[in-house]
Design an enzyme around this catalytic site. Structure first.
Site, PDB file in Angstrom:
ATOM      1  N   HIS A  72       2.261   8.799   4.294  1.00  0.00           N
ATOM      2  CA  HIS A  72       1.351   9.885   4.688  1.00  0.00           C
ATOM      3  C   HIS A  72       2.040  10.786   5.711  1.00  0.00           C
ATOM      4  O   HIS A  72       1.818  12.003   5.720  1.00  0.00           O
ATOM      5  CB  HIS A  72       0.069   9.321   5.297  1.00  0.00           C
ATOM      6  CG  HIS A  72      -0.966   8.935   4.292  1.00  0.00           C
ATOM      7  ND1 HIS A  72      -1.603   9.847   3.475  1.00  0.00           N
ATOM      8  CD2 HIS A  72      -1.489   7.722   3.961  1.00  0.00           C
ATOM      9  CE1 HIS A  72      -2.476   9.226   2.699  1.00  0.00           C
ATOM     10  NE2 HIS A  72      -2.422   7.933   2.967  1.00  0.00           N
TER      11      HIS A  72
ATOM     12  N   ASP B 160       0.838  -1.196   0.000  1.00  0.00           N
ATOM     13  CA  ASP B 160       0.000   0.000   0.000  1.00  0.00           C
ATOM     14  C   ASP B 160       0.878   1.253   0.000  1.00  0.00           C
ATOM     15  O   ASP B 160       1.742   1.420   0.862  1.00  0.00           O
ATOM     16  CB  ASP B 160      -0.915  -0.001   1.226  1.00  0.00           C
ATOM     17  CG  ASP B 160      -2.089   0.945   1.096  1.00  0.00           C
ATOM     18  OD1 ASP B 160      -1.892   2.076   0.615  1.00  0.00           O
ATOM     19  OD2 ASP B 160      -3.209   0.560   1.473  1.00  0.00           O
TER      20      ASP B 160
ATOM     21  N   SER C 132      -7.413   4.253  -1.638  1.00  0.00           N
ATOM     22  CA  SER C 132      -7.086   2.831  -1.497  1.00  0.00           C
ATOM     23  C   SER C 132      -8.275   1.923  -1.793  1.00  0.00           C
ATOM     24  O   SER C 132      -8.085   0.788  -2.237  1.00  0.00           O
ATOM     25  CB  SER C 132      -6.569   2.547  -0.076  1.00  0.00           C
ATOM     26  OG  SER C 132      -5.309   3.122   0.120  1.00  0.00           O
TER      27      SER C 132
ATOM     28  N   HIS D 130     -10.006  -2.796   6.743  1.00  0.00           N
ATOM     29  CA  HIS D 130      -9.467  -1.636   6.045  1.00  0.00           C
ATOM     30  C   HIS D 130      -9.665  -1.785   4.542  1.00  0.00           C
ATOM     31  O   HIS D 130     -10.000  -2.863   4.046  1.00  0.00           O
ATOM     32  CB  HIS D 130      -7.987  -1.455   6.392  1.00  0.00           C
ATOM     33  CG  HIS D 130      -7.588  -0.030   6.552  1.00  0.00           C
ATOM     34  ND1 HIS D 130      -6.927   0.671   5.572  1.00  0.00           N
ATOM     35  CD2 HIS D 130      -7.772   0.847   7.571  1.00  0.00           C
ATOM     36  CE1 HIS D 130      -6.705   1.903   5.984  1.00  0.00           C
ATOM     37  NE2 HIS D 130      -7.215   2.040   7.194  1.00  0.00           N
TER      38      HIS D 130
ATOM     39  N   ASP E 226       2.138   2.825   3.261  1.00  0.00           N
ATOM     40  CA  ASP E 226       1.265   3.974   3.022  1.00  0.00           C
ATOM     41  C   ASP E 226       1.219   4.905   4.225  1.00  0.00           C
ATOM     42  O   ASP E 226       1.337   6.129   4.087  1.00  0.00           O
ATOM     43  CB  ASP E 226      -0.132   3.452   2.690  1.00  0.00           C
ATOM     44  CG  ASP E 226      -1.168   4.549   2.536  1.00  0.00           C
ATOM     45  OD1 ASP E 226      -1.043   5.344   1.582  1.00  0.00           O
ATOM     46  OD2 ASP E 226      -2.099   4.615   3.365  1.00  0.00           O
TER      47      ASP E 226
ATOM     48  N   THR F 187      -8.015  -1.965   1.518  1.00  0.00           N
ATOM     49  CA  THR F 187      -7.461  -2.938   0.577  1.00  0.00           C
ATOM     50  C   THR F 187      -7.909  -4.364   0.870  1.00  0.00           C
ATOM     51  O   THR F 187      -8.417  -5.043  -0.024  1.00  0.00           O
ATOM     52  CB  THR F 187      -5.926  -2.836   0.530  1.00  0.00           C
ATOM     53  OG1 THR F 187      -5.562  -1.494   0.197  1.00  0.00           O
ATOM     54  CG2 THR F 187      -5.349  -3.789  -0.504  1.00  0.00           C
TER      55      THR F 187
ATOM     56  N   HIS G 121      -1.301   2.333  -5.085  1.00  0.00           N
ATOM     57  CA  HIS G 121      -1.003   3.700  -5.510  1.00  0.00           C
ATOM     58  C   HIS G 121       0.307   4.116  -4.862  1.00  0.00           C
ATOM     59  O   HIS G 121       0.838   3.413  -3.988  1.00  0.00           O
ATOM     60  CB  HIS G 121      -2.114   4.674  -5.080  1.00  0.00           C
ATOM     61  CG  HIS G 121      -2.442   4.579  -3.616  1.00  0.00           C
ATOM     62  ND1 HIS G 121      -1.613   5.062  -2.630  1.00  0.00           N
ATOM     63  CD2 HIS G 121      -3.495   4.011  -2.971  1.00  0.00           C
ATOM     64  CE1 HIS G 121      -2.132   4.815  -1.453  1.00  0.00           C
ATOM     65  NE2 HIS G 121      -3.284   4.158  -1.625  1.00  0.00           N
TER      66      HIS G 121
ATOM     67  N   HIS H 198      -1.919  10.803  -1.486  1.00  0.00           N
ATOM     68  CA  HIS H 198      -1.585   9.935  -2.613  1.00  0.00           C
ATOM     69  C   HIS H 198      -1.162  10.760  -3.826  1.00  0.00           C
ATOM     70  O   HIS H 198      -1.462  11.952  -3.927  1.00  0.00           O
ATOM     71  CB  HIS H 198      -2.790   9.071  -2.998  1.00  0.00           C
ATOM     72  CG  HIS H 198      -3.311   8.225  -1.888  1.00  0.00           C
ATOM     73  ND1 HIS H 198      -4.481   7.515  -1.973  1.00  0.00           N
ATOM     74  CD2 HIS H 198      -2.827   7.962  -0.650  1.00  0.00           C
ATOM     75  CE1 HIS H 198      -4.698   6.858  -0.854  1.00  0.00           C
ATOM     76  NE2 HIS H 198      -3.706   7.128  -0.026  1.00  0.00           N
TER      77      HIS H 198
END
Length: 467
Positions: free
Chosen positions: A270, A32, A81, A132, A266, A134, A310, A430
């Protein structure tokens, strides 16, 4: 001559049909937020740690097939996501926020569901919560990724054999905040054994018919700790991968499909936390090593595919000069989030009367600043000004990112480490950058070159011969 030619064509067609369904065991790894530069940066970081300019290869980047994928959703150039997860699970573009539904909110069939219908044992696993975006995109069908309770109730409906992750975010409250029956009895009624921690899994899995593996401390359901913060006994993606293999290959060996997500690459991006992100990619690679050991025992029947949903953060390797200093990141011992906890703990222990020398000592110990990493006058001023605001004037503007709220001084310290390493970030969200695709094994040739993300599950289904 004509008869010989026809026989040859028949044999070639037969071989082609066989090739489409020869992947008995399928590993689908999703990093992710893992764009091309997250991978390249990790390999350059590993090289610099060993005193050389260049790259030190991760295992998965050495796989014989490589490509890149585009990631836009049906509604946005930059995907979230859930839309990306749905694209990677169903082969259909959808709107940002959707879980297993198309843009008209019609239910889609996922590659995991196709594998199950084809008689395979199926697993869905992650390092974040099982509900979550994904992981949910492989078993659930909901209008919003934030419908955590509703997503969890879809888990037993899918009927997959194995689930793993940190826990569940909303076990007894609906999307509109209403009290609801706990999801755990629903799981039990559907025949699932819920086990906490890898050791408990090893004791329980021989008897379990279907199984959900969560971390030991289920009071923290959001995610397992970052690799940089992990301690003995914390659940890891490598352990989850090993557990998935053990569970999905027991009893009648029908073959399997398993999706495994490195969910916190991910989160680190972030936070624009380069050291933590690169350690997450290394952790992701360690899990792939477990799958690769299985592949070596079944090379003609196993397919391993690695990609990402992504890119996150728009990470840049270089800030203007011709140099990188990624080796500096090795002196950061904890994530920004854990540094925030440490700063807050110091604040409480000292009853808010913390000296600058005490702050410097903490940052030297946890981030390497001054101790291993030279700090410029401008960088020290940035840190000192934040100290004055937070500890002297008691003006705390907490830093909020997608998955964290941090002490402002922790955010500034991370920024200084990034500056020293010459790493830049475009945003805290993203981007639309390419994501990598790597593959090895039965059907791996299907994943070569440039593609869109919706092609990946279609090609997996083709390699596995799924209905």
């Amino acid at each position: 001559m004509k008869r010989t030619f026809n026989v040859l064509i028949f044999l070639l067609l037969a071989c082609a049909v066989f090739a489409q369904g020869k992947a008995k065991y399928v590993f689908y790894f999703i990093g992710d937020g893992m764009g091309v530069n997250q991978v390249n940066g990790t390999e350059m970081y590993l090289a610099e740690k060993n005193g050389k300019i260049g790259t030190e290869s991760l295992l998965f980047t050495q796989f014989p097939v490589a490509g890149v994928a585009t990631t836009f959703s049906s509604t946005n150039s930059v995907t979230d996501s859930s839309a990306a997860g749905t694209a990677l699970s169903t082969g259909v573009k959808t709107y940002n926020g959707a879980i297993g539904l198309d843009k008209d909110k019609k239910q889609l069939v996922t590659v995991a569901e196709r594998a199950k219908r084809s008689g395979k044992r199926v697993g869905v696993a992650t390092t974040v919560s099982i509900d979550h975006a994904t992981p949910a995109a492989f078993y659930a069908h909901q209008a919003s990724r934030k419908m955590y309770y509703e997503i969890a109730t879809d888990l037993p409906k899918a009927g997959f054999d194995f689930y793993a992750g940190s826990g569940f975010l909303s076990p007894d409250k609906t999307y509109d905040k209403k009290e609801a029956p706990s999801i755990y009895p629903l799981f039990e009624q559907a025949g699932y054994s819920l086990v906490k921690g890898y050791d408990a899994f090893k004791a329980e899995y021989p008897r379990a018919k279907k199984l959900i593996l969560v971390q030991k401390d289920n009071s923290i359901p959001d995610a397992v700790p970052y690799a940089i913060d992990s301690k003995q006994g914390d659940l890891t993606l490598a352990e989850i991968t090993d557990a998935a293999i053990s569970f999905l290959t027991k009893e009648k060996n029908k073959g399997f499909f398993v999706m495994l997500e490195g969910g916190k690459i991910d989160w680190a991006c972030h936070n624009n936390d380069a050291a933590t992100a690169f350690n997450e990619v290394i952790d992701f690679d360690n899990a792939i090593k477990v799958a690769y050991e299985f592949y070596k025992k079944h090379p003609k029947e196993t397919l391993i595919v690695i990609t990402a949903d992504h890119e996150t953060g728009g990470i840049g390797l270089g800030t203007g000069s011709m140099d990188l200093n990624l080796k500096a990141l090795q002196y950061q011992k904890i994530s920004q989030e854990y540094l925030s906890v440490a700063i807050n703990k110091l604040r409480k222990e000292k009853n808010h009367k913390v000296s600058w020398e005490e702050v410097k000592a903490l940052l030297a110990d946890k981030m390497g600043l001054w101790k291993e990493l030279p700090v410029s006058w401008e960088q020290e001023k940035k840190l000192r000004d934040e100290y004055e605001n937070s500890f002297v004037k008691n003006v705390q503007a907490f830093e909020k990112t997608e998955y964290a709220i941090s002490e402002p001084l922790a955010a500034r310290a991370k920024e200084v480490v990034n500056e020293i390493a010459h790493v830049a970030w475009a945003s805290g969200n993203h981007s639309a950058g390419y994501v990598p695709v790597f593959a090895i094994g039965a059907g791996a040739e299907l994943f070569n070159g440039k593609m869109d993300n919706i092609e990946i599950p279609k090609r997996i289904a083709k390699a596995g011969g799924y209905k």
